[in-house]
Design a protein around this motif. Structure first.
Motif, PDB file in Angstrom:
ATOM      1  N   TRP A  96       1.691   8.901   3.346  1.00 34.69           N
ATOM      2  CA  TRP A  96       3.095   8.663   2.982  1.00 34.69           C
ATOM      3  C   TRP A  96       3.730   7.614   3.881  1.00 34.69           C
ATOM      4  O   TRP A  96       4.559   6.806   3.429  1.00 34.69           O
ATOM      5  CB  TRP A  96       3.920   9.963   2.928  1.00 34.69           C
ATOM      6  N   SER A 100       5.346   4.065   2.512  1.00 37.97           N
ATOM      7  CA  SER A 100       6.748   3.726   2.745  1.00 37.97           C
ATOM      8  C   SER A 100       6.908   2.290   3.250  1.00 37.97           C
ATOM      9  O   SER A 100       7.957   1.682   3.074  1.00 37.97           O
ATOM     10  CB  SER A 100       7.375   4.702   3.742  1.00 37.97           C
TER      11      SER A 100
ATOM     12  N   VAL B   7       9.336   3.449  -1.164  1.00 40.97           N
ATOM     13  CA  VAL B   7       9.866   4.635  -0.496  1.00 40.97           C
ATOM     14  C   VAL B   7       9.776   5.849  -1.426  1.00 40.97           C
ATOM     15  O   VAL B   7       9.434   6.956  -1.006  1.00 40.97           O
ATOM     16  CB  VAL B   7      11.316   4.407  -0.028  1.00 40.97           C
ATOM     17  N   SER B  10       6.318   7.138  -1.471  1.00 44.27           N
ATOM     18  CA  SER B  10       6.047   7.863  -0.237  1.00 44.27           C
ATOM     19  C   SER B  10       6.685   9.260  -0.264  1.00 44.27           C
ATOM     20  O   SER B  10       6.092  10.242   0.184  1.00 44.27           O
ATOM     21  CB  SER B  10       6.546   7.009   0.934  1.00 44.27           C
ATOM     22  N   GLU B  11       7.867   9.369  -0.852  1.00 43.26           N
ATOM     23  CA  GLU B  11       8.529  10.672  -0.968  1.00 43.26           C
ATOM     24  C   GLU B  11       7.752  11.597  -1.907  1.00 43.26           C
ATOM     25  O   GLU B  11       7.686  12.802  -1.698  1.00 43.26           O
ATOM     26  CB  GLU B  11       9.973  10.499  -1.461  1.00 43.26           C
ATOM     27  N   SER B  94      10.258   9.702   9.695  1.00 41.36           N
ATOM     28  CA  SER B  94      10.703   9.151   8.406  1.00 41.36           C
ATOM     29  C   SER B  94      11.730   8.038   8.609  1.00 41.36           C
ATOM     30  O   SER B  94      11.667   6.998   7.965  1.00 41.36           O
ATOM     31  CB  SER B  94      11.340  10.247   7.553  1.00 41.36           C
ATOM     32  N   VAL B  98      11.650   4.248   7.591  1.00 41.24           N
ATOM     33  CA  VAL B  98      12.665   3.742   6.652  1.00 41.24           C
ATOM     34  C   VAL B  98      14.038   3.887   7.302  1.00 41.24           C
ATOM     35  O   VAL B  98      14.744   4.854   7.071  1.00 41.24           O
ATOM     36  CB  VAL B  98      12.633   4.512   5.312  1.00 41.24           C
ATOM     37  N   LEU B 104      16.537   5.908   1.942  1.00 41.93           N
ATOM     38  CA  LEU B 104      15.665   7.069   2.109  1.00 41.93           C
ATOM     39  C   LEU B 104      16.188   8.251   1.305  1.00 41.93           C
ATOM     40  O   LEU B 104      15.443   8.898   0.561  1.00 41.93           O
ATOM     41  CB  LEU B 104      15.560   7.439   3.593  1.00 41.93           C
TER      42      LEU B 104
END
Lengths: 323, 255
Positions: A96, A100, B7, B10-11, B94, B98, B104
């Motif tokens: 992850w 990102s 993003v 990734s979430e 996190s 970001v 985010l």
């Protein structure tokens, strides 16, 4: 180039970071030193825009951290050892993070291999030891192949093997021309890895200088002499134009003395020596001395006195005992 | 600036790679469908028990009995999906990855909302058809009947809003246990109890569970001062307020 401009952070009436300005030199390992609670972690969090400064700012290549696109490609950081969801595998944690910042998936396997976690890549982080957690944190820092790396107390709680591994890693990163900014409360650890030093105490900058310069200034050598004939020894030293300082347990120390000269001198005057030993002041001591002074200075000048408990410490408040 | 699709991807990885979030979402389906099925079977054999006080037999409401508990599961899902970042200290990782906090949160909300909506739609349609099949030909209703399709789709929207409301509250309080301690009583306990208190009764009607719940009923049970869609809008306003509150907290506070 990371630059801190008059960075200040206040929590309530506690000043955690106090008007801190310095720049992190590029392509070398910079040790960020200070006793526990000196404000090192707070400063690092402000560099990453996690904590907002009360005043002042940090710029990275002239920009704020929050203004950087895909920041992991520029700065990789390890702040806490186990900032990983315990139920997520090492691989998914890195995945992850990679997604990102648009890092190719193949890079996840690369960094897992680099930190030696390939065998446990599909295991959930819950079962990881502190050392494995630290390696995973370092893998996340290296993930996007950044030019600058930031580690907060990376050797804390590690076994000797882990410490050695981190030490070698930092040297290797620096040899690749990367900028490494690493905090520690141990001077001895930094003496082995850092090229440059930034020392803070109570949130204030105490020193910002190359490591070699710090060693030159603070590595005081002396020769310790112990004798049952103190008067004769001191007379002999005086006669030779040498100055002795009292040492521990009735010994005397000659700063920058030469053991050969001192031994010959004692023999010539018929002084029996029970000890003739060269002494090297440790860098740890020099560092402790430097920060201890700052702590005391601030205790007296800036910190408000705690409200006295009734009757407590009455003996310390006699006139003439004010500090 | 952070790139939104990256993003969001990734979430999505974050949510699917942790068992607790996956299972809380699966349990929304299991609880809602299983309870609806059980009560539908009971109703098939004792239909008169469900028409007390002269109320008409509501086949949709019977197959949706489980939604009341499914709500709890989707609240847990919303809280866990956001809150596990705070319990593990991962939020700092996190935000370092970001640092554009609005992006985010937007990505998190989008992924969470899409997932909750998809799961809710599957859940309500399965619960509806399973329940109607269990009720049998004589008692069951169909999607074509008056207000039924609206109630089925509306229930999925209501569950989705509750999930996002929970996520917003969790970002505000930054602690999953605390978030649950606020949300569970607020959504499941306080309003059923407080509707019995005359003074506050008129206010309670504007709480998220009451406003959002209106659309789930084919045959209205309470006299509400708003229609089903207006009710859902009020519930959406609560959700928007929670997310905005979460955004402000995330934006301003130290991580």
């Amino acid at each position: 180039m990371i630059e801190l401009h008059h960075l200040t952070k206040r929590y309530g009436d506690k000043l955690a970071v106090d008007d801190l300005s310095f720049r992190i030199p590029e392509g070398v390992v910079t040790g960020f030193l200070g006793p526990n609670g000196a404000g090192k972690s707070t400063t690092m969090r402000m560099i990453l825009d996690l904590d907002r400064p009360t005043s002042g700012e940090v710029t990275i290549g002239g920009r704020r951290y929050a203004g950087i696109q895909d920041p992991l490609r520029q700065i990789g950081a390890l702040l806490e050892a186990k900032a990983v969801h315990p139920g997520r595998t090492a691989y998914d944690h890195l995945l992850w993070l990679a997604q990102s910042n648009r890092v190719p998936r193949a890079r996840v396997d690369e960094v897992l291999d680099l930190v030696g976690l390939t065998a446990v890549a599909r295991k959930r982080a819950r079962g990881f030891s502190l050392g494995m957690g630290q390696r995973l944190g370092i893998a996340s820092a290296l993930l996007a192949d950044p030019q600058t790396l930031m580690f907060d107390e990376p050797v804390n709680g590690l076994d000797p093997e882990g410490i050695l591994w981190i030490r070698n890693l930092m040297k290797r990163l620096a040899s690749e021309g990367r900028t490494v900014f690493v905090s520690s409360h141990l001077m001895s650890e930094m003496a082995l890895t850092a090229d440059h030093l930034v020392v803070i105490g109570r949130g204030r900058l105490l020193a910002d200088l190359p490591m070699a310069e710090f060693i030159k200034r603070n590595s005081r050598s002396s020769v310790r002499l112990r004798t049952p004939h103190q008067e004769q020894l001191l007379d002999a030293l005086h006669g030779a134009g040498l100055r002795a300082e009292p040492g521990p347990d009735g010994a005397w120390e000659v700063v920058d003395g030469d053991p050969v000269v001192l031994g010959d001198l004692a023999a010539a005057h018929g002084v029996t020596l029970h000890e003739l030993s060269p002494q090297q002041a440790s860098l740890e001591e020099a560092f402790m001395q430097m920060t201890a002074d700052s702590v005391e200075y601030h205790m007296g000048a800036a910190a408000p006195a705690p409200p006295p408990v009734w009757g407590a410490g009455w003996n310390d408040r006699k006139p003439g005992k004010e500090s | 600036m952070a790139v939104f699709p990256a993003v969001a991807q990734s979430e999505w990885t974050k949510i699917r790679s942790v068992r607790s979030t996956v299972w809380s979402l699966v349990s929304v389906f299991l609880i809602t469908v299983a309870l609806g099925l059980a009560i539908s079977l009971v109703a098939r054999n004792n239909p008169t028990d469900f028409t007390e006080g002269g109320r008409p037999f509501d086949a949709t409401a019977i197959s949706f009995i489980g939604v009341g508990f499914g709500r709890l599961a989707i609240v847990v899902f919303g809280v866990l999906a956001v809150g596990n970042e705070y319990s593990s200290g991962m939020i700092r990782v996190s935000l370092a990855a970001v640092p554009q906090r609005g992006t985010l949160l937007a990505a998190k909300t989008a992924v969470l909302g899409a997932l909750a909506l998809a799961a809710s739609l599957v859940t309500v349609f399965v619960a509806f058809f399973v329940g109607q099949a269990a009720l049998g030909g004589g008692l069951s209703t169909s999607l074509g009947a008056e207000n039924v399709l609206r109630a089925v789709v509306g229930t999925a929207l209501y569950l989705t809003l509750l999930c996002l409301l929970s996520a917003g509250v969790t970002v505000m309080v930054r602690h999953q246990i605390l978030a649950l301690a606020i949300l569970v009583p607020f959504i499941l306990l306080i309003s059923p109890i407080l509707t019995l208190v005359p003074v506050v009764k008129d206010w309670i009607k504007y709480f998220p569970d009451q406003t959002g719940g209106a659309i789930t009923q084919v045959v209205p049970t309470d006299d509400l001062p708003y229609g089903p869609w207006t009710g859902l809008l009020i519930c959406a306003a609560w959700t928007a307020a929670a997310l905005l509150g979460g955004y402000l907290v995330l934006k301003r506070r130290d991580a």
